[in-house]
Design a protein around this motif. Structure first.
Motif, PDB file in Angstrom:
ATOM      1  N   THR A  26       0.856  -1.185   0.000  1.00  0.00           N
ATOM      2  CA  THR A  26       0.000   0.000   0.000  1.00  0.00           C
ATOM      3  C   THR A  26       0.890   1.233   0.000  1.00  0.00           C
ATOM      4  O   THR A  26       2.036   1.189   0.461  1.00  0.00           O
ATOM      5  N   ARG A  27       0.338   2.349  -0.522  1.00  0.00           N
ATOM      6  CA  ARG A  27       1.148   3.558  -0.607  1.00  0.00           C
ATOM      7  C   ARG A  27       0.269   4.784  -0.711  1.00  0.00           C
ATOM      8  O   ARG A  27      -0.794   4.749  -1.320  1.00  0.00           O
ATOM      9  N   VAL A  28       0.715   5.866  -0.076  1.00  0.00           N
ATOM     10  CA  VAL A  28       0.188   7.208  -0.324  1.00  0.00           C
ATOM     11  C   VAL A  28       1.378   8.116  -0.603  1.00  0.00           C
ATOM     12  O   VAL A  28       2.486   7.862  -0.147  1.00  0.00           O
ATOM     13  N   SER A  29       1.119   9.182  -1.358  1.00  0.00           N
ATOM     14  CA  SER A  29       2.208  10.039  -1.844  1.00  0.00           C
ATOM     15  C   SER A  29       2.677  11.100  -0.866  1.00  0.00           C
ATOM     16  O   SER A  29       3.834  11.492  -0.904  1.00  0.00           O
ATOM     17  N   THR A  30       1.772  11.605  -0.049  1.00  0.00           N
ATOM     18  CA  THR A  30       2.128  12.763   0.773  1.00  0.00           C
ATOM     19  C   THR A  30       1.982  12.494   2.263  1.00  0.00           C
ATOM     20  O   THR A  30       1.195  11.648   2.679  1.00  0.00           O
TER      21      THR A  30
ATOM     22  N   VAL B 170      -7.612   8.506   5.024  1.00  0.00           N
ATOM     23  CA  VAL B 170      -7.997   7.150   5.390  1.00  0.00           C
ATOM     24  C   VAL B 170      -7.537   6.159   4.329  1.00  0.00           C
ATOM     25  O   VAL B 170      -7.854   4.978   4.403  1.00  0.00           O
ATOM     26  N   SER B 171      -6.792   6.649   3.365  1.00  0.00           N
ATOM     27  CA  SER B 171      -6.433   5.829   2.219  1.00  0.00           C
ATOM     28  C   SER B 171      -5.654   4.573   2.587  1.00  0.00           C
ATOM     29  O   SER B 171      -5.933   3.496   2.060  1.00  0.00           O
ATOM     30  N   LEU B 172      -4.672   4.669   3.462  1.00  0.00           N
ATOM     31  CA  LEU B 172      -3.883   3.492   3.822  1.00  0.00           C
ATOM     32  C   LEU B 172      -4.744   2.428   4.487  1.00  0.00           C
ATOM     33  O   LEU B 172      -4.645   1.240   4.152  1.00  0.00           O
ATOM     34  N   ASP B 173      -5.605   2.850   5.411  1.00  0.00           N
ATOM     35  CA  ASP B 173      -6.502   1.895   6.061  1.00  0.00           C
ATOM     36  C   ASP B 173      -7.475   1.279   5.064  1.00  0.00           C
ATOM     37  O   ASP B 173      -7.744   0.077   5.108  1.00  0.00           O
ATOM     38  N   ALA B 174      -8.000   2.110   4.159  1.00  0.00           N
ATOM     39  CA  ALA B 174      -8.939   1.610   3.155  1.00  0.00           C
ATOM     40  C   ALA B 174      -8.253   0.618   2.219  1.00  0.00           C
ATOM     41  O   ALA B 174      -8.820  -0.436   1.898  1.00  0.00           O
ATOM     42  N   GLN B 175      -7.030   0.947   1.780  1.00  0.00           N
ATOM     43  CA  GLN B 175      -6.286   0.034   0.916  1.00  0.00           C
ATOM     44  C   GLN B 175      -6.050  -1.304   1.620  1.00  0.00           C
ATOM     45  O   GLN B 175      -6.275  -2.374   1.048  1.00  0.00           O
ATOM     46  N   LYS B 176      -5.614  -1.210   2.861  1.00  0.00           N
ATOM     47  CA  LYS B 176      -5.306  -2.426   3.618  1.00  0.00           C
ATOM     48  C   LYS B 176      -6.548  -3.301   3.797  1.00  0.00           C
ATOM     49  O   LYS B 176      -6.486  -4.516   3.614  1.00  0.00           O
TER      50      LYS B 176
ATOM     51  N   GLU C 155       3.848   1.987   2.468  1.00  0.00           N
ATOM     52  CA  GLU C 155       4.726   3.090   2.060  1.00  0.00           C
ATOM     53  C   GLU C 155       4.009   4.398   2.371  1.00  0.00           C
ATOM     54  O   GLU C 155       2.968   4.687   1.801  1.00  0.00           O
ATOM     55  N   LYS C 156       4.579   5.189   3.275  1.00  0.00           N
ATOM     56  CA  LYS C 156       3.933   6.418   3.737  1.00  0.00           C
ATOM     57  C   LYS C 156       4.637   7.649   3.176  1.00  0.00           C
ATOM     58  O   LYS C 156       5.798   7.899   3.485  1.00  0.00           O
ATOM     59  N   GLY C 157       3.923   8.415   2.382  1.00  0.00           N
ATOM     60  CA  GLY C 157       4.447   9.679   1.875  1.00  0.00           C
ATOM     61  C   GLY C 157       5.564   9.531   0.874  1.00  0.00           C
ATOM     62  O   GLY C 157       6.500  10.331   0.868  1.00  0.00           O
TER      63      GLY C 157
END
Length: 182
Positions: free
Chosen positions: A19-23, A31-37, A59-61
């Motif tokens: 999982t990953r978010v850009s910023t 909530v994107s990381l939790d939703a992806q997971k 992967e965070k930010g």
């Protein structure tokens, strides 16, 4: 005969996830990381894969424009693959893992050498995996579109910045020690 999601001994096949978010803002406020997971866990359960918590790489930010194996969690995932790790990698969307055609092609080639199947949960309303020739072709085509999107965003940003400069408008945030009023 055994099912595709089980070993010959009838045990669930192991998987890992990314999982990953850009910023940093998405990390702190989103909530994107939790939703992806959660979507990944649901998919793994549906497919009968065993997915351990330590096999979910978060992967965070970090931008997907950085090659996967050059990202902190990407490096850990690569090490896990080299240790004869799980043979299935689950991601929610292709752009969570890749935004560069060359990185996509090279990484998928490595997955193939390790005997790893990539599972993309959301692709135009369908799931996609690299077990089939069609799945591989669609994945390659999609990587072209992801790179196009990234390149167009970059072009639009450069154009907007240039326009702000031409019209003597502020094009950056406050810089410590500078006075914009004087």
């Amino acid at each position: 005969m055994y099912e595709n999601n089980q070993t010959e001994e009838g045990q669930p096949k192991k998987a890992m996830a990314y999982t990953r978010v850009s910023t940093g803002r998405q990390v702190d406020e989103g909530v994107s990381l939790d939703a992806q997971k959660q979507r990944i866990l649901d998919y793994a359960k549906f497919k009968g894969f065993e997915l351990d918590e330590d096999d979910i790489f978060v992967e965070k930010g970090v931008s997907a424009s950085i090659n996967l194996w050059d990202r902190p969690e990407g490096k850990k995932m690569e090490e896990r693959l080299r240790e004869d790790g799980p043979k299935h990698i689950i991601i929610l969307k292709l752009d969570r893992m890749f935004r560069n055609v060359l990185d996509t092609l090279n990484t998928i080639d490595e997955f193939n050498r390790y005997g790893v199947t990539l599972h993309v949960i959301e692709y135009l309303g369908q799931t996609l995996d690299t077990d089939t020739a069609f799945g591989k072709m669609i994945l390659n085509f999609s990587s072209l579109l992801a790179q196009l999107e990234r390149d167009q965003t970059s072009e639009r940003t450069r154009f907007a910045m240039s326009r702000l400069k031409e019209t003597n408008q502020r094009f950056t945030g406050s810089i410590y020690g500078w006075d914009f009023d004087g």
